[in-house]
Design an enzyme around this catalytic site. Structure first.
Site, short mmCIF file in Angstrom:
data_model
loop_
_atom_site.label_atom_id
_atom_site.label_comp_id
_atom_site.label_asym_id
_atom_site.label_seq_id
_atom_site.Cartn_x
_atom_site.Cartn_y
_atom_site.Cartn_z
N LYS A 168 88.27 40.80 70.86
CA LYS A 168 88.60 42.22 70.65
C LYS A 168 87.38 42.84 70.36
O LYS A 168 87.06 43.86 70.58
CB LYS A 168 89.56 42.19 69.37
N ASP B 146 96.10 46.32 65.61
CA ASP B 146 97.10 45.30 65.82
C ASP B 146 97.92 45.80 66.88
O ASP B 146 98.11 46.86 67.37
CB ASP B 146 98.19 45.44 64.65
N ARG C 49 94.54 49.38 74.05
CA ARG C 49 93.22 49.28 72.79
C ARG C 49 92.29 50.34 73.08
O ARG C 49 91.78 51.12 72.51
CB ARG C 49 92.62 47.85 72.83
P1 IMP Z 1 96.66 40.94 67.15
O1 IMP Z 1 97.91 40.66 66.14
O2 IMP Z 1 96.39 42.47 67.29
O3 IMP Z 1 95.77 40.23 66.77
O4 IMP Z 1 97.14 40.39 68.53
C1 IMP Z 1 98.43 39.54 68.81
C2 IMP Z 1 98.24 38.82 70.01
O5 IMP Z 1 98.55 39.98 71.12
C3 IMP Z 1 96.87 38.11 70.27
O6 IMP Z 1 96.68 36.96 69.70
C4 IMP Z 1 96.96 38.20 71.83
O7 IMP Z 1 97.50 37.05 72.10
C5 IMP Z 1 97.78 39.60 72.19
N1 IMP Z 1 96.96 40.40 72.44
C6 IMP Z 1 96.42 41.44 71.91
N2 IMP Z 1 95.73 42.22 72.68
C7 IMP Z 1 95.75 41.92 73.74
C8 IMP Z 1 95.42 42.33 75.07
O8 IMP Z 1 94.34 43.20 75.20
N3 IMP Z 1 95.53 41.60 76.24
C9 IMP Z 1 96.36 40.45 76.17
N4 IMP Z 1 96.82 39.88 75.01
C10 IMP Z 1 96.54 40.72 73.72
#
Ligand code: IMP
Length: 194
Positions: free
Chosen positions: A15, A71, A180
Site C-alpha cells: 500500500k 481500509d 485506492r
Molecule cells: P486493509 O484492511 O485495508 O489492509 O485490506 C484488507 C485486505 O484487502 C488486504 O490484506 C488485501 O488482501 C486486500 N486488499 C486491499 N487493497 C487491495 C488492493 O488494492 N488489491 C487487492 N487486494 C487488496
C-alpha cells in the site's frame, strides 16, 4: 501545500508503494517505519469506515501529527458482500494472500454472478480535524489467478472495461482506476483546495 508531510498509518509495504506512486512528490509520505513504530495498528471495527478512522486516530493519538489511513474491502455479490471488511483475514488469522484467494474461489465455484467491487475509505486527520474520502472500482472475479503485479486479491479481480486483472496491469494503470487511487486523489484535491 507542496512538500507537505503526512504520515500514512499502515504496516503494508504494498500500500505504501502504491500511495507514493499515486501522490507523486508533492507530498512527503512518512511511513510508520520512518517513525520507528513497530507495533500493530488496531483494526477491530466491523465496517471499513470504522477501521480507517480507528487506524488514523491511533497514529494521531500517538504522534499528534497530520496523518491518514485507508481500509479496503473486496465486496463480492455471490458471497453476500464478503470478504468485505474481513478481506485481510478471510481464510483465518495466519492466512496469506493465496489462502484468501483460494477461499474466495472455492466459495464461488458455481457462481454465475461474478460481480465484485473494491471499496476503499481513507480517513485524514488534518490539524486535528477528521475527513473521509471514498473510492470504488467495479469488476468481476475470474475463476483463476492471472498476473504477478500488485497484491492481495489483484490476480482474480478484472476491472470493468479492461482485459487485464489488477495483477497484470502496470502499477500506473491500476492506480489510475483503483479504489485506492480514487480515494487518495480525492484527499489530495481536498488538501490542495485549502
Ligand atoms: P486493509 O484492511 O485495508 O489492509 O485490506 C484488507 C485486505 O484487502 C488486504 O490484506 C488485501 O488482501 C486486500 N486488499 C486491499 N487493497 C487491495 C488492493 O488494492 N488489491 C487487492 N487486494 C487488496
Amino acid at each position: 501545500m507542496s512538500n507537505y508531510k503526512l504520515i500514512f498509518a499502515t504496516n503494508n509495504s504494498h500500500k505504501l508503494r502504491e500511495i507514493q506512486e499515486i501522490i507523486g512528490d508533492s507530498y512527503k509520505i512518512i511511513s510508520l517505519k520512518d517513525l520507528h513504530f513497530k507495533g500493530e495498528i488496531p483494526e477491530t471495527h466491523d465496517t471499513i469506515e470504522g477501521n480507517a478512522r480507528q487506524k488514523a486516530r491511533f497514529i494521531f493519538d500517538k504522534t499528534g501529527l497530520d496523518c491518514f489511513a485507508d481500509d479496503t474491502g473486496l465486496e463480492i455479490d455471490a458471497l453476500d458482500g464478503r470478504p468485505g471488511v474481513y478481506s485481510a483475514r478471510y481464510a483465518g488469522e495466519q492466512c496469506n494472500f493465496a489462502d484468501n484467494i483460494r477461499k474466495v474461489l472455492s466459495g464461488m465455484e458455481n457462481a454465475t454472478n461474478r460481480k465484485a467491487r473494491f471499496r476503499c475509505v481513507v480517513t485524514l486527520i488534518f490539524k486535528g480535524e477528521e475527513y473521509s474520502f471514498e473510492g470504488k472500482v467495479e469488476g468481476i472475479i475470474i475463476p483463476e489467478k492471472k498476473g504477478a503485479e500488485g497484491f492481495g486479491y489483484d490476480p482474480i479481480f478484472l476491472p470493468d472495461g479492461f482485459d487485464q486483472t489488477f495483477a497484470e496491469m502496470p502499477p500506473y494503470l491500476k492506480n489510475g482506476i483503483s479504489h485506492r487511487g480514487k480515494a487518495i486523489t480525492r484527499m489530495i484535491r481536498f488538501l490542495e483546495a485549502l
